[in-house]
Design a protein around this motif. Structure first.
Motif, mmCIF file in Angstrom:
data_model
loop_
_atom_site.group_PDB
_atom_site.id
_atom_site.type_symbol
_atom_site.label_atom_id
_atom_site.label_comp_id
_atom_site.label_asym_id
_atom_site.label_seq_id
_atom_site.Cartn_x
_atom_site.Cartn_y
_atom_site.Cartn_z
ATOM 1 N N THR A 36 0.837 -1.204 0.000
ATOM 2 C CA THR A 36 0.000 0.000 0.000
ATOM 3 C C THR A 36 0.874 1.258 0.000
ATOM 4 O OG1 THR A 36 -0.100 -0.015 2.421
ATOM 5 C CG2 THR A 36 -1.848 -1.175 1.227
ATOM 6 N N GLY A 37 0.297 2.340 -0.453
ATOM 7 C CA GLY A 37 0.979 3.631 -0.406
ATOM 8 C C GLY A 37 2.165 3.753 -1.339
ATOM 9 N N LYS A 38 2.155 3.012 -2.439
ATOM 10 C CA LYS A 38 3.262 3.107 -3.393
ATOM 11 C C LYS A 38 3.144 4.402 -4.191
ATOM 12 C CE LYS A 38 4.848 -1.061 -2.484
ATOM 13 N NZ LYS A 38 6.127 -1.307 -1.818
ATOM 14 N N LYS A 39 4.286 5.030 -4.434
ATOM 15 C CA LYS A 39 4.316 6.314 -5.131
ATOM 16 C C LYS A 39 4.311 6.150 -6.652
ATOM 17 C CE LYS A 39 6.869 10.674 -4.721
ATOM 18 N NZ LYS A 39 8.039 11.337 -4.082
ATOM 19 N N TYR A 40 4.931 5.044 -7.119
ATOM 20 C CA TYR A 40 5.076 4.841 -8.566
ATOM 21 C C TYR A 40 4.452 3.509 -8.984
ATOM 22 C CZ TYR A 40 8.587 8.381 -7.590
ATOM 23 O OH TYR A 40 9.228 9.504 -7.137
ATOM 24 N N GLN A 90 9.142 2.029 -3.378
ATOM 25 C CA GLN A 90 8.039 2.936 -3.671
ATOM 26 C C GLN A 90 7.309 2.560 -4.967
ATOM 27 O OE1 GLN A 90 9.961 6.756 -3.813
ATOM 28 N NE2 GLN A 90 9.924 7.054 -1.598
ATOM 29 N N SER A 91 7.748 1.466 -5.609
ATOM 30 C CA SER A 91 7.204 1.102 -6.924
ATOM 31 C C SER A 91 6.468 -0.233 -6.874
ATOM 32 C CB SER A 91 8.338 1.019 -7.953
ATOM 33 O OG SER A 91 9.065 2.229 -7.998
#
Length: 379
Positions: A213-217, A281-282
């Motif tokens: 959860t909460g991945k930026k990319y 983040q991916s």
């Protein structure tokens, strides 16, 4: 007594620049974990052309030496005149102009100062460094990295393939052990060189993360500015990117960024000291390779973080298994887009793929597997 290894790699393996430097660094890390004392040798000219520093990780490598392909311009030096005169009667090395008699002499001088149990040369076209009688009782290993003949053919379609491949096999035959990193190349070289050929795929420490959860990319691509990476991402932006929804977030990291402009949903990071935060983040790694040889380090690195990979068929070159390996592959842009969207939109499919990624990585690319294979060679 601690055993000593002399490790030749032409550029700085700690530069974090590309897959080849990452490969060299991970090999050095494995050897250090096995308890070896390691001295590193590089090419002064390549360090200069790449703007590499002489900074090394002292926890892995004990000393760094740089060899030159020609002596300093000191007219009273016998080395200077030998080198100058030799250019009139001796042709330069056709496949590596930096491999001169002077470079070989500098390498031998380093070797003779210490007692080494093994010499590891990276790349077949530096094999001439071991052309000396003083090395006959030392274990000599070459890490091929790639099938050089095929790699050069992709770059130059007029290459005399027979001549170049003959040179490659002759060079590899000088070594006691020949390391390949791709199962495809292992099969080719073993036909010519027999049991001395050993396949040791690239290895990484695993960084699996359960939280998705909460991945930026949504997508990540990591690549140097070599021609194959540039062609690949141009294909992606021309044929796949227009098919994706506008809310997709993509990050591209590496010197390849010099060749592309930021566009909607795309972030470019030319240099990152540490890729870990970006991988965490991916959600998905992409590898739309169209050409190029050998196993793709970027794919294995992505698998080490538990990321599913969507790529073209070239993305899984060198893999022991072409299916159930954590990668979805197609050369069709529409299907490429569909594979991305199915992973992003179906959480169950995504989690199933992550389990496949982790299992395949542990069974094929873990540090433990690499250490086991290196022990069989060095002990």
């Amino acid at each position: 007594m601690t055993k000593r290894i002399l490790f030749f790699f032409p550029e700085n393996p700690f530069s974090n620049r590309a897959g080849n430097t990452t490969r060299a660094k991970t090999t050095l890390t494995v050897l250090k974990k096995m308890g070896y004392h390691i001295d590193l040798v590089g090419s002064a000219e390549i360090y200069k052309s790449q703007n590499d520093t002489t900074d090394i990780d002292k926890s892995i490598v004990d000393q760094l030496f740089l060899i030159n392909h020609r002596p300093p311009k000191v007219k009273t030096s016998s080395d200077y005149w030998k080198h100058k005169i030799s250019k009139f009667y001796k042709k330069p090395n056709e496949y590596n102009h930096l491999l001169t008699d002077f470079a070989k002499k500098e390498f031998i001088n380093i070797l003779n100062k210490e007692k080494y149990d093994a010499i590891i040369i990276n790349y077949e076209f530096w094999a001439g460094l071991i052309d000396n009688e003083s090395m006959k009782n030392t274990l000599k290993i070459v890490d091929t990295h790639d099938w050089i003949t095929l790699n050069e053919f992709y770059k130059n379609k007029s290459l005399d393939i027979g001549k170049r491949f003959n040179e490659e096999i002759n060079n590899l035959s000088k070594f006691d052990k020949v390391i390949t990193i791709s199962e495809d190349e292992h099969l080719v070289f073993k036909r010519f060189l027999g049991e001395k050929v050993i396949n040791i795929p690239p290895s990484f420490t695993s960084h699996f993360e359960k939280n998705n959860t909460g991945k930026k990319y949504d997508l990540i691509f990591v690549g140097s500015e070599n021609i194959f990476n540039i062609q690949s991402m141009k294909w992606f932006f021309d044929h796949v990117y227009p098919l994706l929804p506008q809310n997709i977030h993509i990050i591209i990291i590496g010197r390849i960024c010099k060749h592309f402009q930021e566009r909607e949903g795309v972030k470019l990071v030319e240099y990152a000291e540490n890729l870990e935060e970006y991988y965490h983040q991916s959600k998905i790694a992409i590898c739309p390779m169209l050409e190029g040889t050998g196993i793709k380090i970027k794919v294995i690195e992505a698998l080490s973080y538990g990321l599913p990979v969507v790529g073209t068929e070239r993305a899984i070159d060198g893999f022991p298994a072409k299916t159930s390996n954590g990668c979805l592959v197609t050369d069709n842009p529409d299907l490429f887009k569909d594979q991305i969207m199915s992973l992003l939109q179906d959480e169950s499919s995504y989690q199933d793929m992550k389990i496949q990624v982790e299992n395949y990585f542990k069974n094929n690319f873990s540090e433990e597997k690499a250490i086991e294979k290196w022990k069989n060679i060095l002990h």
